[in-house]
Design a protein around this motif. Structure first.
Motif, PDB file in Angstrom:
ATOM      1  N   ASP A  68       0.798  -1.156  -0.050  1.00  0.00           N
ATOM      2  CA  ASP A  68      -0.011  -0.219  -0.085  1.00  0.00           C
ATOM      3  C   ASP A  68       0.879   1.177   0.027  1.00  0.00           C
ATOM      4  O   ASP A  68       0.486   2.413  -0.592  1.00  0.00           O
ATOM      5  CB  ASP A  68      -1.132   0.174   1.218  1.00  0.00           C
ATOM      6  N   THR A  69       1.946   1.463   0.713  1.00  0.00           N
ATOM      7  CA  THR A  69       2.926   2.380   0.726  1.00  0.00           C
ATOM      8  C   THR A  69       3.580   2.601  -0.759  1.00  0.00           C
ATOM      9  O   THR A  69       3.399   3.595  -1.198  1.00  0.00           O
ATOM     10  CB  THR A  69       3.927   2.236   1.765  1.00  0.00           C
ATOM     11  N   ILE A  70       3.771   1.447  -1.235  1.00  0.00           N
ATOM     12  CA  ILE A  70       4.550   1.621  -2.616  1.00  0.00           C
ATOM     13  C   ILE A  70       3.568   2.180  -3.401  1.00  0.00           C
ATOM     14  O   ILE A  70       3.746   3.050  -4.280  1.00  0.00           O
ATOM     15  CB  ILE A  70       4.954   0.215  -3.025  1.00  0.00           C
ATOM     16  N   ALA A  71       2.220   1.777  -3.766  1.00  0.00           N
ATOM     17  CA  ALA A  71       1.305   2.274  -4.320  1.00  0.00           C
ATOM     18  C   ALA A  71       0.668   3.762  -4.221  1.00  0.00           C
ATOM     19  O   ALA A  71       0.663   4.620  -5.047  1.00  0.00           O
ATOM     20  CB  ALA A  71      -0.099   1.385  -3.965  1.00  0.00           C
ATOM     21  N   ALA A  72       1.078   4.068  -2.874  1.00  0.00           N
ATOM     22  CA  ALA A  72       0.764   5.634  -2.434  1.00  0.00           C
ATOM     23  C   ALA A  72       1.835   6.353  -3.000  1.00  0.00           C
ATOM     24  O   ALA A  72       1.865   7.489  -3.422  1.00  0.00           O
ATOM     25  CB  ALA A  72       0.867   5.717  -0.861  1.00  0.00           C
ATOM     26  N   ALA A  73       3.253   5.935  -3.156  1.00  0.00           N
ATOM     27  CA  ALA A  73       4.278   6.623  -3.505  1.00  0.00           C
ATOM     28  C   ALA A  73       4.090   6.757  -5.056  1.00  0.00           C
ATOM     29  O   ALA A  73       4.408   7.743  -5.684  1.00  0.00           O
ATOM     30  CB  ALA A  73       5.768   5.824  -3.346  1.00  0.00           C
ATOM     31  N   LYS A  74       3.821   5.631  -5.787  1.00  0.00           N
ATOM     32  CA  LYS A  74       3.526   5.879  -7.118  1.00  0.00           C
ATOM     33  C   LYS A  74       2.439   6.797  -7.401  1.00  0.00           C
ATOM     34  O   LYS A  74       2.689   7.717  -8.449  1.00  0.00           O
ATOM     35  CB  LYS A  74       3.085   4.167  -7.648  1.00  0.00           C
ATOM     36  N   LEU A  75       1.334   6.824  -6.703  1.00  0.00           N
ATOM     37  CA  LEU A  75       0.253   7.635  -6.882  1.00  0.00           C
ATOM     38  C   LEU A  75       0.882   9.134  -6.778  1.00  0.00           C
ATOM     39  O   LEU A  75       0.402   9.864  -7.498  1.00  0.00           O
ATOM     40  CB  LEU A  75      -1.137   7.517  -6.096  1.00  0.00           C
ATOM     41  N   THR A  76       1.549   9.347  -5.519  1.00  0.00           N
ATOM     42  CA  THR A  76       1.960  10.902  -5.532  1.00  0.00           C
ATOM     43  C   THR A  76       3.006  11.015  -6.686  1.00  0.00           C
ATOM     44  O   THR A  76       2.674  12.318  -7.228  1.00  0.00           O
ATOM     45  CB  THR A  76       2.729  10.707  -4.387  1.00  0.00           C
ATOM     46  N   LEU A  77       3.724  10.397  -7.026  1.00  0.00           N
ATOM     47  CA  LEU A  77       4.581  10.629  -8.192  1.00  0.00           C
ATOM     48  C   LEU A  77       3.733  10.980  -9.556  1.00  0.00           C
ATOM     49  O   LEU A  77       3.928  11.999 -10.071  1.00  0.00           O
ATOM     50  CB  LEU A  77       5.582   9.419  -8.507  1.00  0.00           C
ATOM     51  N   LEU A  78       2.781  10.126  -9.499  1.00  0.00           N
ATOM     52  CA  LEU A  78       1.923  10.249 -10.688  1.00  0.00           C
ATOM     53  C   LEU A  78       1.000  11.826 -10.755  1.00  0.00           C
ATOM     54  O   LEU A  78       1.144  12.709 -11.873  1.00  0.00           O
ATOM     55  CB  LEU A  78       0.726   9.104 -10.856  1.00  0.00           C
ATOM     56  N   VAL A  79       0.660  11.822  -9.533  1.00  0.00           N
ATOM     57  CA  VAL A  79      -0.004  13.210  -9.447  1.00  0.00           C
ATOM     58  C   VAL A  79       0.788  14.502  -9.674  1.00  0.00           C
ATOM     59  O   VAL A  79       0.394  15.415 -10.342  1.00  0.00           O
ATOM     60  CB  VAL A  79      -0.711  13.254  -8.106  1.00  0.00           C
ATOM     61  N   ALA A  80       1.858  14.375  -9.214  1.00  0.00           N
ATOM     62  CA  ALA A  80       2.833  15.419  -9.368  1.00  0.00           C
ATOM     63  C   ALA A  80       3.192  15.517 -10.845  1.00  0.00           C
ATOM     64  O   ALA A  80       3.191  16.604 -11.554  1.00  0.00           O
ATOM     65  CB  ALA A  80       4.238  15.241  -8.529  1.00  0.00           C
ATOM     66  N   ALA A  81       3.670  14.476 -11.418  1.00  0.00           N
ATOM     67  CA  ALA A  81       3.831  14.475 -12.898  1.00  0.00           C
ATOM     68  C   ALA A  81       2.663  14.916 -13.751  1.00  0.00           C
ATOM     69  O   ALA A  81       3.265  15.367 -14.897  1.00  0.00           O
ATOM     70  CB  ALA A  81       4.127  12.968 -13.288  1.00  0.00           C
TER      71      ALA A  81
END
Lengths: 309, 259
Positions: A68-81
C-alpha cells in the motif's frame, strides 16, 4: 579567502562602526532566536528520522516495502507528474499575459491566481465535491457517462492542480515585469517569429525564476493533504497518496510505519530546500555579475515571500 | 491569454461559483442554523483564537529571527536561514505527525513539559503549536528584505545624537519595520485559519474543545451533510476574501512607506 573567514572579517568591520548592541544583548538575542528555531524547526525534522529508525533499519525498510505504501508513492509521483507540467504551462502563460500586456480586469486576474493561497485546502476540496460529486451539479451526468472524478485519481489530480497553480505564475510575474519588453521587441523587429522570440528570448531570461516556481509547485503537489483528503475516498492501495498514507498509518497506531513514510516526504522537503537555496545563490551571483558589468536590472527582485504563502 | 482565462475559469471560477450557487438553495434561516450552530461557533472561536495567538507569536519571534539573521554573524547562520522555509516545504501531515510526537508525554519535549503541566499534544495548545510552525516563515521572509535595505546611517545619527540603543530601536527602527511585520502577521494569520493537515494530528479534535473549523467541514462531509459543510465553508471563504483585501492594503502601505 574562504567564505567563512570573509564573513568573519565583514562582521568585524561592521562591529567596528555604527551603533550596535553590546556583546551580552547580542548573545542573548542570538540565543533566543536559535532556541526558537531549534524547538520549532530542527527538533521536528530530526524527530521524523529518529522515530522512523527507532525500531532499526530493517523495520524501516519493511515499512517502506508495504504494497500500500508503494502504491501511495506511485500515486504521489503520478499526481505530481500531471499537475506540475500543467501548472508550469499555465504559470508561464498567465505571467506572460500579466507582465507583458495591458488589459482590463488585470487586477481581478491576479486576485484569482492568488485565490488558492488564501482559501483553506479543505474548502478547495469541497468546491470540487459540490461540482462533481453525486449530489453535485455535474455528478449525475458524469456518472451516466462513466466518468468518475470524486473519490478517484482524477479528483486528486484536480485538487492538486488547484492548490498548486499559483506557484509558477507568482514566481514569474515579478521577474517578467522586471525584464521588460525591450529585448522581445528587438527580436521581433529583427524578424524573429513570435514563437521563436518566446523560446529564445523570453524563456531564457526567466529560467531561474521558472525553475524556482516549478520546485515549489512540486513540493506542494507531493505534500498536499487537506484538499486531496476531501476528494480521495481513502481507498488503500488505490487513492491514497503518501501524505494520506501517513494519516492512515497514524490512526492505525502504527507509528514506525507512519514515520517511515513521513521520512520519505521529509527527504523531498529537504531536497526542495537545498535546490531552492542553490537557486537563490545562483541568482545572487548572476545579479552581482550584472552589477559589476554596470548594467544591473533596476529592480530584479530576488525571491522573497510571495513565492510560497 | 485565452488559454490562461479558460484554465482559470475551469479550475477556479466555475467551482467557486458552483459553491455559491449551492448556497442560494438555502434560505437565510437554514444557513444561519447551519453556519452558526453552537458546535460551529466553538470551532470558529478556536480557529480564530489559535490563529491569532500563533500569528502573534510569529510576529514576535519572526522579528527576532529576521533581525538576528540579517544583523549578526554566528555559526550555523546559513543553515538556520535555509531552514526557515521548512514549514513551506514539509508536507503538513508530516509536520503534524512529528510535532504531536515531540509534545506527547513520552516525546523529546513533552518529557520535560508535561510534568510541568504543559500539555502540548491533543489540546488547544497543540493547535497553537502547529499553527505557529505553519506560519513561521511569513514574518521572517517579509521582514528580511526590509531589514537588509535599512539605512544604518539613520541609526548612527540617532546614536550620535545621544539616543540609547533601546530608544533608537523603539523610535527609529520599530516604526519602519511595522508595516512589514503587520503584513507578515496577516499572512501567517490567513494561512493559519485555513490550515487543516498539521492541526488534526496534534489537536485532540474533541467537539467544542479542540475542533477547528476546517475539520468540522470534513466531519459534515463524512455525515453527507453537504449543506452544513458548505455553510461553514462559505464563512471561512468570506473571511479569506476579507483577509486577502487587508493583506493587499498592508502591502501597498508597506511599499509606500519604504519609498
Amino acid at each position: 579567502m574562504s567564505g567563512a573567514a570573509k564573513s568573519r572579517l565583514l562582521a568585524q568591520r561592521t562591529r567596528g562602526h555604527g551603533p550596535e548592541e553590546g556583546g551580552l544583548a547580542r548573545r542573548f538575542l542570538i540565543g533566543a532566536a536559535v532556541l526558537f528555531l531549534t524547538v520549532f524547526l530542527v527538533l521536528p525534522l530530526v524527530n521524523v528520522f529518529w522515530q522512523a529508525l527507532a525500531k532499526g533499519g530493517r523495520a524501516y525498510l519493511a515499512a517502506l516495502a508495504e504494497p500500500d505504501t508503494i502504491a501511495a508513492a506511485k500515486l504521489t509521483l503520478l499526481v505530481a507528474a500531471i499537475a506540475v507540467p500543467l501548472n508550469t504551462v499555465f504559470g508561464v502563460a498567465a505571467a506572460w499575459a500579466i507582465a507583458k500586456f495591458q488589459f482590463r480586469g488585470k487586477a481581478f486576474l491576479i486576485t484569482l491566481i492568488d485565490l488558492p493561497f488564501a482559501i483553506s485546502p479543505v474548502v478547495a476540496g469541497l468546491i470540487y465535491l459540490v461540482l462533481f460529486g453525486m449530489q453535485g451539479y455535474l455528478g449525475p451526468w458524469l456518472d451516466a457517462h462513466g466518468i468518475r472524478i470524486v473519490f478517484n485519481v482524477s479528483g486528486i489530480v484536480l485538487a492538486t492542480v488547484f492548490v498548486t497553480f499559483p506557484f509558477v505564475a507568482r514566481e514569474l510575474i515579478p521577474v517578467m515585469q522586471a525584464t521588460g519588453t525591450d529585448q522581445e521587441q528587438a527580436a521581433l523587429t529583427l524578424g524573429a517569429s513570435g514563437w521563436r522570440t518566446f523560446w529564445q528570448v523570453t524563456l531564457p531570461s526567466v529560467k531561474w525564476g521558472l525553475l524556482y516556481g516549478v520546485i515549489l509547485c512540486n513540493a506542494r503537489a507531493m505534500g498536499e493533504f487537506g484538499a486531496v483528503s476531501v476528494l480521495s475516498g481513502h481507498i488503500a492501495g488505490e487513492t491514497d497518496t503518501l501524505p494520506l498514507r501517513v494519516d492512515k498509518l497514524y490512526h492505525e497506531f502504527n507509528a514506525t510505519s507512519a514515520f517511515a513514510v513521513a521520512s520519505l516526504l521529509a527527504v523531498i522537503a529537504l531536497l526542495t530546500l537545498f535546490v531552492k537555496t542553490y537557486l537563490e545563490w545562483q541568482q545572487q551571483r548572476a545579479f552581482a555579475r550584472a552589477e559589476q558589468a554596470g548594467s544591473a536590472p533596476a529592480d530584479n527582485e530576488l525571491p522573497t515571500r510571495d513565492d510560497w504563502l | 491569454m485565452g488559454y490562461t482565462l479558460v484554465y482559470l475559469s475551469v479550475i477556479v471560477l466555475l467551482p467557486t461559483a458552483a459553491l455559491f450557487l449551492r448556497l442560494l438553495g438555502l434560505s437565510w434561516g437554514e444557513f444561519w442554523q447551519l453556519a452558526a450552530s453552537d458546535r460551529a461557533l466553538a470551532a470558529y472561536r478556536l480557529t480564530f483564537g489559535a490563529s491569532f495567538v500563533a500569528a502573534l507569536l510569529n510576529a514576535l519571534f519572526g522579528t527576532l529571527v529576521a533581525w538576528v539573521l540579517v544583523r549578526y554573524e554566528f555559526p550555523g547562520k546559513r543553515l538556520f536561514d535555509a531552514l526557515v522555509d521548512l514549514p513551506f516545504a514539509l508536507p503538513t501531515a508530516v509536520a503534524g505527525l512529528t510535532l504531536s510526537s515531540l509534545f506527547a508525554a513520552n516525546g523529546w519535549l513533552g518529557r520535560w513539559l508535561v510534568p510541568l503541566g504543559i500539555q502540548g499534544a491533543y489540546t488547544r495548545l497543540g493547535v497553537v503549536i502547529a499553527l505557529t510552525f505553519i506560519g513561521l516563515p511569513f514574518v521572517v521572509r517579509t521582514l528580511q528584505p526590509v531589514l537588509q535595505g535599512f539605512e544604518t546611517e539613520v541609526e548612527e545619527a540617532a546614536a550620535t545624537l545621544g539616543a540609547g540603543r533601546w530608544r533608537t530601536f523603539l523610535t527609529i527602527i520599530a516604526p519602519t519595520l511595522l508595516p512589514a511585520v503587520l503584513t507578515g502577521f496577516a499572512l501567517a494569520f490567513a494561512r493559519a485559519i485555513g490550515e487543516y493537515g498539521s492541526v488534526i494530528f496534534i489537536a485532540g479534535n474533541k467537539p467544542f474543545e479542540s475542533e477547528i473549523a476546517p475539520l468540522l467541514i470534513v466531519i459534515r462531509l463524512e455525515e453527507f451533510n453537504y449543506a452544513g459543510a458548505i455553510a461553514i465553508a462559505v464563512v471561512l471563504l468570506a473571511l479569506s476574501f476579507v483577509l486577502l483585501a487587508v493583506i493587499n492594503l498592508l502591502e501597498r502601505w508597506a511599499s509606500a512607506w519604504q519609498r
